[in-house]
Scaffold this motif. Sequence first.
Motif, PDB file in Angstrom:
ATOM      1  N   HIS A 185       0.840  -1.201   0.000  1.00 11.09           N
ATOM      2  CA  HIS A 185       0.000   0.000   0.000  1.00 11.09           C
ATOM      3  C   HIS A 185       0.877   1.254   0.000  1.00 11.09           C
ATOM      4  O   HIS A 185       1.643   1.453   0.956  1.00 11.09           O
ATOM      5  N   ARG A 200      -1.568   7.156  -3.174  1.00  7.92           N
ATOM      6  CA  ARG A 200      -2.355   5.916  -3.183  1.00  7.92           C
ATOM      7  C   ARG A 200      -3.611   6.080  -4.059  1.00  7.92           C
ATOM      8  O   ARG A 200      -3.992   5.176  -4.794  1.00  7.92           O
ATOM      9  N   MET A 203      -4.267   3.739  -7.250  1.00  8.85           N
ATOM     10  CA  MET A 203      -5.439   2.867  -7.349  1.00  8.85           C
ATOM     11  C   MET A 203      -6.198   3.107  -8.658  1.00  8.85           C
ATOM     12  O   MET A 203      -6.729   2.181  -9.254  1.00  8.85           O
ATOM     13  N   MET A 222      -6.786   0.020 -11.236  1.00 10.53           N
ATOM     14  CA  MET A 222      -8.125  -0.480 -11.550  1.00 10.53           C
ATOM     15  C   MET A 222      -8.576  -0.080 -12.957  1.00 10.53           C
ATOM     16  O   MET A 222      -9.383  -0.771 -13.552  1.00 10.53           O
ATOM     17  N   GLU A 272      -7.321  -6.514  -8.779  1.00  5.64           N
ATOM     18  CA  GLU A 272      -8.243  -6.820  -7.671  1.00  5.64           C
ATOM     19  C   GLU A 272      -7.512  -7.476  -6.503  1.00  5.64           C
ATOM     20  O   GLU A 272      -7.793  -7.191  -5.341  1.00  5.64           O
ATOM     21  N   ARG A 314      -5.557  -4.906  -4.521  1.00  5.33           N
ATOM     22  CA  ARG A 314      -6.437  -4.071  -3.699  1.00  5.33           C
ATOM     23  C   ARG A 314      -6.870  -4.818  -2.424  1.00  5.33           C
ATOM     24  O   ARG A 314      -7.028  -4.227  -1.367  1.00  5.33           O
TER      25      ARG A 314
END
Length: 237
Positions: free
Chosen positions: A158, A165, A169, A173, A195, A198
């Motif tokens: 992370h 972040r 992300m 995605m 996925e 995440r």
Amino acid sequence: MAELVLVTRADLDKQPHEVAEMFDGVAKRYDLTNTVLSFGQDRGWRRATRTALGLRPGERVLDVGAGTGISTEELGRSGAFAVGADLSVGMLQAGRRVRAEVPLLAGDALRLPFADGVFDAVTISFALRNVVDTGAALREFARVTRPGGRLVVCEFSHPTSTAFRTIYMQYLMRSLPTVARGVSSNPEAYVYLAESIRAWPDQQGLADRIAAAGPWDRVGWRNLSGGIVALHRATRV
Ligand SMILES: C[S@@+](CC[C@H](N)C(=O)[O-])C[C@H]1O[C@@H](n2cnc3c(N)ncnc32)[C@H](O)[C@@H]1O
């Protein structure tokens, strides 16, 4: 008329035969796709993994989830004897074609084909996230590591800055699956990649899992690329 598309990807329940099949499907262009999607940073992450292991010439190191052997080859640069094991026959075959000198064999992280305590160090790069039972895998790594031996887990993590972040992300995605469509032999696998990253625990969460699995102690980590990747290190009790 709708086109019939064969989709080969695993779900987040990570059934081993689905994971192996998915990696069989990406094997052909795996190394290239990685370098494109990581903007070339994968090389630095592999070098940092080798350094974190503190390998000495003549030591034995096992690379679990070695895939095409790209991570195993980097470990061999230390002068240690590096052997890779992987579940996907397709990845192993692709690796043998380009890295005939790297020892690679079929093996499941949950049932490694090695005796107790034979390795000075065990490592796993970008693969622990794909194993159905993280705790059982960490215990199996400890079984094949000698007392005092080392573990390094190189895995997506992370980003530590909230702003970074958010951007990351979005890339993961939205953009990453689109880019993968142009490069990979199995773009669906890169939807799974996004996925699964995440859903993966953060740095502290993975450290807790390693410590809980035992017998590992002195668990710590170091962030790479702002926390996109983390290297977790531990010592076999
Ligand atoms: C993303 S690739 C990583 C390959 C390589 N370590 C690297 O750094 O590029 C993940 C690999 O883990 C393997 N894998 C997944 N589950 C496994 C398991 N239970 N046992 C062994 N290998 C596994 C897959 O077949 C795949 O080759």
